[in-house]
Scaffold this motif. Structure first.
Motif, short mmCIF file in Angstrom:
data_model
loop_
_atom_site.label_atom_id
_atom_site.label_comp_id
_atom_site.label_asym_id
_atom_site.label_seq_id
_atom_site.Cartn_x
_atom_site.Cartn_y
_atom_site.Cartn_z
N HIS A 134 37.05 -15.78 -30.58
CA HIS A 134 37.55 -17.16 -30.59
C HIS A 134 36.89 -18.00 -29.50
O HIS A 134 36.70 -19.21 -29.68
N TYR A 135 36.56 -17.36 -28.39
CA TYR A 135 36.03 -18.08 -27.23
C TYR A 135 34.53 -17.83 -27.09
O TYR A 135 34.10 -16.68 -27.03
N PRO A 136 33.73 -18.88 -27.01
CA PRO A 136 32.30 -18.69 -26.81
C PRO A 136 32.01 -18.22 -25.40
O PRO A 136 32.85 -18.35 -24.50
N GLU A 137 30.84 -17.65 -25.20
CA GLU A 137 30.39 -17.24 -23.87
C GLU A 137 29.03 -17.90 -23.64
O GLU A 137 27.99 -17.36 -24.01
N THR A 138 29.05 -19.08 -23.05
CA THR A 138 27.86 -19.89 -22.89
C THR A 138 27.17 -19.54 -21.58
O THR A 138 27.81 -19.56 -20.53
N PRO A 139 25.87 -19.20 -21.61
CA PRO A 139 25.16 -18.94 -20.35
C PRO A 139 25.26 -20.15 -19.42
O PRO A 139 25.24 -21.30 -19.86
N LEU A 140 25.38 -19.89 -18.13
CA LEU A 140 25.60 -20.96 -17.18
C LEU A 140 24.43 -21.93 -17.12
O LEU A 140 24.61 -23.10 -16.76
N ASP A 141 23.22 -21.46 -17.48
CA ASP A 141 22.06 -22.36 -17.46
C ASP A 141 21.86 -23.08 -18.79
O ASP A 141 20.87 -23.78 -18.97
N ASP A 142 22.80 -22.94 -19.72
CA ASP A 142 22.70 -23.62 -21.00
C ASP A 142 22.91 -25.12 -20.81
O ASP A 142 23.77 -25.54 -20.02
N PRO A 143 22.13 -25.96 -21.51
CA PRO A 143 22.32 -27.42 -21.38
C PRO A 143 23.75 -27.87 -21.67
O PRO A 143 24.19 -28.91 -21.16
N ALA A 144 24.48 -27.11 -22.48
CA ALA A 144 25.86 -27.50 -22.79
C ALA A 144 26.75 -27.51 -21.55
O ALA A 144 27.79 -28.17 -21.54
N LEU A 145 26.33 -26.77 -20.51
CA LEU A 145 27.13 -26.71 -19.27
C LEU A 145 26.50 -27.53 -18.15
O LEU A 145 26.83 -27.34 -16.98
#
Length: 277
Positions: free
Chosen positions: A90-101
């Protein structure tokens, strides 16, 4: 200066091969909650909770998330429960260097920079340093280059006999505080990498330092346990505060913690502001 750690391996979560029933029961028992109490919290029945735990009933995705919330299951482990029940995470795991963050990173960097001249840093679930301000570099005085290779780890830097430990004047108290903090995190997250880190730093030999924690405890009315550390012939005193995000919707964000160090006495505050010009 801001230090951004390179990408680190994802910490392992609860194994998903056991099925959702045993995993759910393990979390319920860990939280010391009865089936009836959990059922009342989650608007269910003790009978249904029992059937889920024994494998006689498959919970809906909504029900499983509700149970996990009432058991205060960490976000990463909620995904493990869903996988064990046959659902997608249910919860994504977005890399910290991803532009989304980008906004998150910029906000964290601005926050810790505004905290200067006081030390502040951001760590992940394994206490690897994600970002730090210039106040932290002051605390790292004399730490050998071998311990400053990325990814920096806050626990290793603090407790290693060649790290900050020899300069911490109340090392016994501060070491006990940090190890107890890690024990609480292990109980909450059940992380094997975190347990391995705990066993590593707990086994470090304790340097022979001028431990004056008990001797000077009454000289200043400290409002929390301070870390008393030598810097250029002075003893500076700090108390730490840890902040996390409210209701995180991403695994990466849920595991970030912002630790700030507040001067514990007027002399330390005056000295730090002098350094800041």
């Amino acid at each position: 200066m801001t230090i951004v750690a390179a990408g680190t391996d994802t910490p392992t979560a609860t194994p998903v091969g056991k099925g959702v029933g045993p995993l759910l029961r393990a979390w319920r028992e860990r939280r010391r909650v009865s089936q009836l109490e959990l059922a009342l919290r989650a608007d269910s029945s003790a009978r249904h909770i029992s059937f889920v735990e024994t494998g006689r009933s498959r919970p809906s995705e909504e029900m499983l998330l509700r149970l996990a919330e009432h058991l205060d299951v960490p976000v990463r482990e909620r995904n493990s429960l869903l996988l064990a029940a046959g659902y997608a995470p249910h919860y994504p795991e977005t890399p910290l260097d991803d532009p989304a963050l980008d906004a998150l990173r910029e906000g964290l960097e601005r926050l810790i920079q505004c905290y200067e001249p006081y030390p502040a840093l951001v760590v992940d679930a394994r206490y690897d340093v994600v970002a730090a301000n210039r106040g932290i570099t002051m605390l790292l005085e004399g730490v050998p280059e071998s311990l400053l290779q990325p990814p920096l780890n806050a626990m290793r830097l603090t407790l290693h006999p060649e790290g900050m430990a020899p300069r911490i004047r109340n090392l016994g108290e501060w070491r006990g505080h940090l190890l107890a903090q890690m024990e609480r995190q292990i109980a909450l997250h059940r992380s094997e990498p975190l347990r391995a880190l705990y066993e590593e730093v707990a086994a470090y030999p304790v340097p022979e330092t001028a431990d004056d924690g008990g001797e000077l405890a009454g000289s200043v009315p400290y409002f929390a346990l301070p870390m008393r550390i030598e810097h250029e012939g002075r003893v500076l005193s700090f108390v730490s505060s840890i902040s996390t995000f409210n209701t995180p919707m991403d695994v990466t964000v849920s595991e970030l913690a912002i630790e700030t160090f507040l001067p514990a006495d007027p002399a330390t505050a005056k000295y730090l502001h002098g350094l800041g010009g």
